[in-house]
Design a protein around this motif. Structure first.
Motif, PDB file in Angstrom:
ATOM      1  N   HIS A   1      20.525  62.810  10.161  1.00  0.00           N
ATOM      2  CA  HIS A   1      20.223  64.271  10.434  1.00  0.00           C
ATOM      3  C   HIS A   1      21.110  64.877  10.866  1.00  0.00           C
ATOM      4  CE1 HIS A   1      16.573  62.297   9.470  1.00  0.00           C
ATOM      5  NE2 HIS A   1      16.228  61.461  10.578  1.00  0.00           N
ATOM      6  N   HIS A   2      22.259  64.763  11.403  1.00  0.00           N
ATOM      7  CA  HIS A   2      23.249  65.467  12.200  1.00  0.00           C
ATOM      8  C   HIS A   2      24.693  65.300  11.357  1.00  0.00           C
ATOM      9  CE1 HIS A   2      20.705  66.868  15.143  1.00  0.00           C
ATOM     10  NE2 HIS A   2      20.132  65.701  15.343  1.00  0.00           N
ATOM     11  N   THR A   3      25.182  64.290  11.446  1.00  0.00           N
ATOM     12  CA  THR A   3      26.554  63.936  11.021  1.00  0.00           C
ATOM     13  C   THR A   3      26.735  63.057  10.026  1.00  0.00           C
ATOM     14  OG1 THR A   3      27.328  62.511  12.820  1.00  0.00           O
ATOM     15  CG2 THR A   3      27.457  65.014  13.303  1.00  0.00           C
ATOM     16  N   ARG A   4      25.852  62.538   9.351  1.00  0.00           N
ATOM     17  CA  ARG A   4      25.810  61.389   8.466  1.00  0.00           C
ATOM     18  C   ARG A   4      26.025  61.946   7.058  1.00  0.00           C
ATOM     19  NH1 ARG A   4      21.856  56.638   8.894  1.00  0.00           N
ATOM     20  NH2 ARG A   4      23.076  56.520  10.774  1.00  0.00           N
ATOM     21  N   ASN A   5      27.123  61.997   6.388  1.00  0.00           N
ATOM     22  CA  ASN A   5      27.383  62.482   5.105  1.00  0.00           C
ATOM     23  C   ASN A   5      27.506  61.362   4.117  1.00  0.00           C
ATOM     24  OD1 ASN A   5      30.100  61.328   5.778  1.00  0.00           O
ATOM     25  ND2 ASN A   5      31.212  63.359   5.492  1.00  0.00           N
ATOM     26  N   ILE A   6      27.744  61.652   2.927  1.00  0.00           N
ATOM     27  CA  ILE A   6      27.705  60.705   1.957  1.00  0.00           C
ATOM     28  C   ILE A   6      28.569  59.390   2.290  1.00  0.00           C
ATOM     29  CG2 ILE A   6      28.060  60.310  -0.719  1.00  0.00           C
ATOM     30  CD1 ILE A   6      27.352  62.992  -1.254  1.00  0.00           C
ATOM     31  N   PRO A   7      29.935  59.741   2.360  1.00  0.00           N
ATOM     32  CA  PRO A   7      30.709  58.570   2.630  1.00  0.00           C
ATOM     33  C   PRO A   7      30.444  57.478   3.957  1.00  0.00           C
ATOM     34  CG  PRO A   7      32.150  60.504   2.836  1.00  0.00           C
ATOM     35  CD  PRO A   7      30.802  60.997   2.455  1.00  0.00           C
ATOM     36  N   THR A   8      30.095  58.142   4.787  1.00  0.00           N
ATOM     37  CA  THR A   8      29.832  57.379   6.194  1.00  0.00           C
ATOM     38  C   THR A   8      28.510  56.793   5.864  1.00  0.00           C
ATOM     39  OG1 THR A   8      28.775  59.213   7.285  1.00  0.00           O
ATOM     40  CG2 THR A   8      31.054  58.936   7.728  1.00  0.00           C
ATOM     41  N   ALA A   9      27.612  57.482   5.351  1.00  0.00           N
ATOM     42  CA  ALA A   9      26.248  56.866   4.894  1.00  0.00           C
ATOM     43  C   ALA A   9      26.503  55.284   4.029  1.00  0.00           C
ATOM     44  CB  ALA A   9      25.336  57.695   4.186  1.00  0.00           C
TER      45      ALA A   9
ATOM     46  N   SER B   1      21.036  49.897  -2.264  1.00  0.00           N
ATOM     47  CA  SER B   1      20.384  50.500  -3.186  1.00  0.00           C
ATOM     48  C   SER B   1      20.754  52.271  -2.701  1.00  0.00           C
ATOM     49  CB  SER B   1      18.871  50.553  -3.134  1.00  0.00           C
ATOM     50  OG  SER B   1      18.293  50.399  -2.167  1.00  0.00           O
ATOM     51  N   GLN B   2      20.714  52.487  -1.343  1.00  0.00           N
ATOM     52  CA  GLN B   2      21.038  53.627  -0.769  1.00  0.00           C
ATOM     53  C   GLN B   2      22.407  53.893  -1.259  1.00  0.00           C
ATOM     54  OE1 GLN B   2      19.346  54.714   2.914  1.00  0.00           O
ATOM     55  NE2 GLN B   2      19.197  56.966   2.261  1.00  0.00           N
ATOM     56  N   GLY B   3      23.144  52.732  -0.812  1.00  0.00           N
ATOM     57  CA  GLY B   3      24.639  52.872  -0.983  1.00  0.00           C
ATOM     58  C   GLY B   3      25.088  53.370  -2.501  1.00  0.00           C
ATOM     59  N   ILE B   4      24.382  52.644  -3.251  1.00  0.00           N
ATOM     60  CA  ILE B   4      24.605  52.759  -4.789  1.00  0.00           C
ATOM     61  C   ILE B   4      24.242  54.370  -5.122  1.00  0.00           C
ATOM     62  CG2 ILE B   4      24.151  52.281  -7.063  1.00  0.00           C
ATOM     63  CD1 ILE B   4      24.172  49.134  -6.105  1.00  0.00           C
ATOM     64  N   ALA B   5      23.049  54.604  -4.619  1.00  0.00           N
ATOM     65  CA  ALA B   5      22.550  55.871  -4.946  1.00  0.00           C
ATOM     66  C   ALA B   5      23.535  57.059  -4.540  1.00  0.00           C
ATOM     67  CB  ALA B   5      21.386  56.257  -4.185  1.00  0.00           C
TER      68      ALA B   5
ATOM     69  N   GLY C   1      26.680  56.760  -3.868  1.00  0.00           N
ATOM     70  CA  GLY C   1      27.842  56.264  -4.754  1.00  0.00           C
ATOM     71  C   GLY C   1      27.821  57.153  -6.015  1.00  0.00           C
ATOM     72  N   ILE C   2      26.770  56.890  -6.500  1.00  0.00           N
ATOM     73  CA  ILE C   2      26.414  57.746  -7.811  1.00  0.00           C
ATOM     74  C   ILE C   2      26.535  59.415  -7.760  1.00  0.00           C
ATOM     75  CG2 ILE C   2      24.693  58.483  -9.694  1.00  0.00           C
ATOM     76  CD1 ILE C   2      23.543  55.467  -9.333  1.00  0.00           C
ATOM     77  N   VAL C   3      26.220  59.736  -6.673  1.00  0.00           N
ATOM     78  CA  VAL C   3      26.149  61.351  -6.515  1.00  0.00           C
ATOM     79  C   VAL C   3      27.773  61.459  -6.403  1.00  0.00           C
ATOM     80  CG1 VAL C   3      26.012  63.174  -4.831  1.00  0.00           C
ATOM     81  CG2 VAL C   3      24.008  61.548  -5.208  1.00  0.00           C
ATOM     82  N   LEU C   4      28.557  60.906  -5.550  1.00  0.00           N
ATOM     83  CA  LEU C   4      30.046  61.115  -5.371  1.00  0.00           C
ATOM     84  C   LEU C   4      30.539  60.798  -6.853  1.00  0.00           C
ATOM     85  CD1 LEU C   4      31.557  59.582  -2.041  1.00  0.00           C
ATOM     86  CD2 LEU C   4      31.198  61.817  -2.965  1.00  0.00           C
ATOM     87  N   VAL C   5      30.324  59.873  -7.526  1.00  0.00           N
ATOM     88  CA  VAL C   5      31.159  59.691  -8.694  1.00  0.00           C
ATOM     89  C   VAL C   5      30.760  60.665  -9.717  1.00  0.00           C
ATOM     90  CG1 VAL C   5      31.060  58.107 -10.730  1.00  0.00           C
ATOM     91  CG2 VAL C   5      31.015  57.100  -8.721  1.00  0.00           C
ATOM     92  N   VAL C   6      29.234  61.241  -9.838  1.00  0.00           N
ATOM     93  CA  VAL C   6      29.261  62.335 -10.774  1.00  0.00           C
ATOM     94  C   VAL C   6      29.895  63.610 -10.126  1.00  0.00           C
ATOM     95  CG1 VAL C   6      27.225  63.835 -11.240  1.00  0.00           C
ATOM     96  CG2 VAL C   6      26.775  61.458 -11.180  1.00  0.00           C
TER      97      VAL C   6
END
Lengths: 237, 233
Positions: free
Chosen positions: B183-191, B202-206, B208-213
């Motif tokens: 809720h504070h500093t967790r962003n896509i790559p660190t998550a 599943s959450q990692g792939i989801a 990852g899909i956002v980053l790839v898109v």
């Protein structure tokens, strides 16, 4: 028009590396006078014009704009506001002819006034049918007329033209000369660098030749210029 | 491999269902990286312009320095910022470590060299006559600068997209100075790094899909602005 009287340049020297281009030359200019500057390719005509326009810092040089002899560096702001330098191949900004002309109207207040000034300039430069044309797609002659119209909008005391009719057909060259004639009658001083001297015979008051790093006076119909070096014992501010 | 298909299916389901935790992470990523690029861009623009148009002592050394920083590892940037912001560091009093501000500082440091190097190249590609014509037509130095920026806007936009692409996908610096706090500093790559280490693919792939898109869209825009999509003939 920006008010300005005669301008004297003295002790102008410039080298590119070890290659000397200009050596301690002087030139006096007056608004309303047309000076033709001739010389062989590589003789330094463009370099001299760029120094006069405040765009290129000479190795040495002094300028007197009526408030005493100042170094070129201290006079630079005044040179940039009093001189317009037109490149041999004019630069057209992206966009229409109208936009290119409106760039030169930054000191005109009010949208309507600016628009009217631009339309007047298009009329003046015989560009009436090209208002919405992409400026970069115009022919060389048309671009030169856009360039002259931008200068006309600014109404500077002096315009420096670098080979204004180079690579033009005779019809385009004739139109450019007509515009230069009109500029002359608005009391703007023109300094024209060209190797096609005969084109400017009827226009030029003075004819200077740049040779061996020095300016020499060739002939004049109504000579009033002075190309003798200005005495260095003038007070330098 | 058996778990890949169901995990991917679940990832798409998470994305489509509007999972609030997942989209919050996406939002933090865009907020942090967007702020970093907005802060860096004007600074980089002025530095790139100065390097291209003014000759001053140390100019070449600065160009070499920024080119070298292009390949500076993100984790080393994170380490340096961590040391500066830690309690014993010179900026420890500001108590910025493990905040979004710390991540923004690190991402600014990361994207500045890209923005400057690509911006410098864009300014160098501008025709010298453009500057001279603008000045001789009565434009102030700032007015002439604005005109040049408009002339080379596609090159500058390409620099912005490249810089954004680098910082939104980097994990090292964000992890070190942000701390990966939910809720504070967790962003896509660190998550992605965290969820993968927990086996929650599943959450990692989801994410990852956002980053790839995002990478695909940025690359499309880059190609558009740089004209690479054009045919040679």
């Amino acid at each position: 028009m920006i008010s300005s009287g005669p301008v004297s340049f003295s002790a102008i020297s410039h080298s590119f590396g070890s290659r000397k281009i200009l050596d301690n030359l002087s030139i006096d200019l007056e608004p309303g006078k047309v000076v033709l500057l001739s010389g062989e390719n590589g003789s330094g005509k463009t370099t001299l014009l760029r120094i006069l326009a405040g765009l290129l810092k000479p190795d040495t040089g002094y300028v007197d704009t009526g408030s005493g002899l100042l170094s070129w560096r201290k006079s630079r702001a005044k040179l940039i506001s009093n001189f317009i330098y037109l490149h041999q191949t004019p630069y057209m900004f992206e966009g229409s002819v109208y936009r290119n002309l409106s760039i030169a109207t930054s000191c005109v207040r009010g949208y309507e006034n600016r628009k009217n000034r631009v339309l007047d300039a298009m009329e003046w430069a015989m560009l009436g049918g090209h208002r919405f044309a992409e400026a970069k797609t115009l022919s060389g002659g048309q671009q030169q007329r856009v360039s002259l119209a931008r200068a006309w909008l600014r109404q500077p005391p002096y315009i420096l033209l670098d080979e204004p009719t180079a690579n033009m057909d005779s019809k385009s060259a004739r139109r450019t000369l007509q515009l230069l004639e009109k500029l002359k009658h608005t009391n703007i001083g023109l300094i024209i660098s060209s190797h096609i001297q005969h084109q400017f015979d009827s226009l030029a008051d003075d004819h200077l030749e740049l040779k061996d790093f020095q300016l020499s006076f060739l002939n004049a119909r109504q000579f009033s210029g002075n190309v003798t070096p200005i005495s260095r014992d003038r007070e330098i501010v | 491999m058996d778990s890949l298909y169901p995990a991917t299916r679940e990832a798409f389901a998470l994305l489509m269902s509007g999972d609030p935790d997942l989209w919050e992470i996406v939002g933090i990523s865009f907020q942090v990286s967007g702020t970093a690029i907005l802060i860096s861009a004007p600074v980089a623009l002025l530095i790139a312009f100065s390097l291209a148009y003014f000759n001053f002592p140390g100019r070449r050394a600065l160009i070499s320095l920024f080119n070298t920083l292009l390949s500076f590892p993100a984790v080393v940037v994170g380490l340096i910022i961590y040391i500066l912001l830690s309690n014993q560091g010179p900026l420890g009093n500001f108590r910025l470590l493990f905040t979004q501000s710390a991540m923004i500082i690190a991402q600014c440091v990361l994207c500045l060299p890209i923005l400057i190097a690509m911006g410098h190249a864009a300014f160098q590609s501008a025709d010298q006559r453009a500057w001279e014509t603008a000045r001789t037509l009565g434009k102030s130095p700032f007015g002439a600068f604005s005109l040049i920026v408009l002339e080379i806007r596609f090159g500058l936009l390409a620099a912005l997209f490249s810089g954004f692409g680098r910082i939104i996908a980097e994990v090292g610096a964000s992890m070190m100075v942000g701390g990966n706090i939910l809720h504070h500093t967790r962003n896509i790559p660190t998550a992605i790094a965290l969820e993968t280490s927990k086996g929650n693919f599943s959450q990692g792939i989801a994410l990852g899909i956002v980053l790839v898109v995002l990478a695909f869209v940025l690359n499309l825009l880059l190609q558009h602005f740089q004209g690479r999509g054009k045919l040679a003939l």
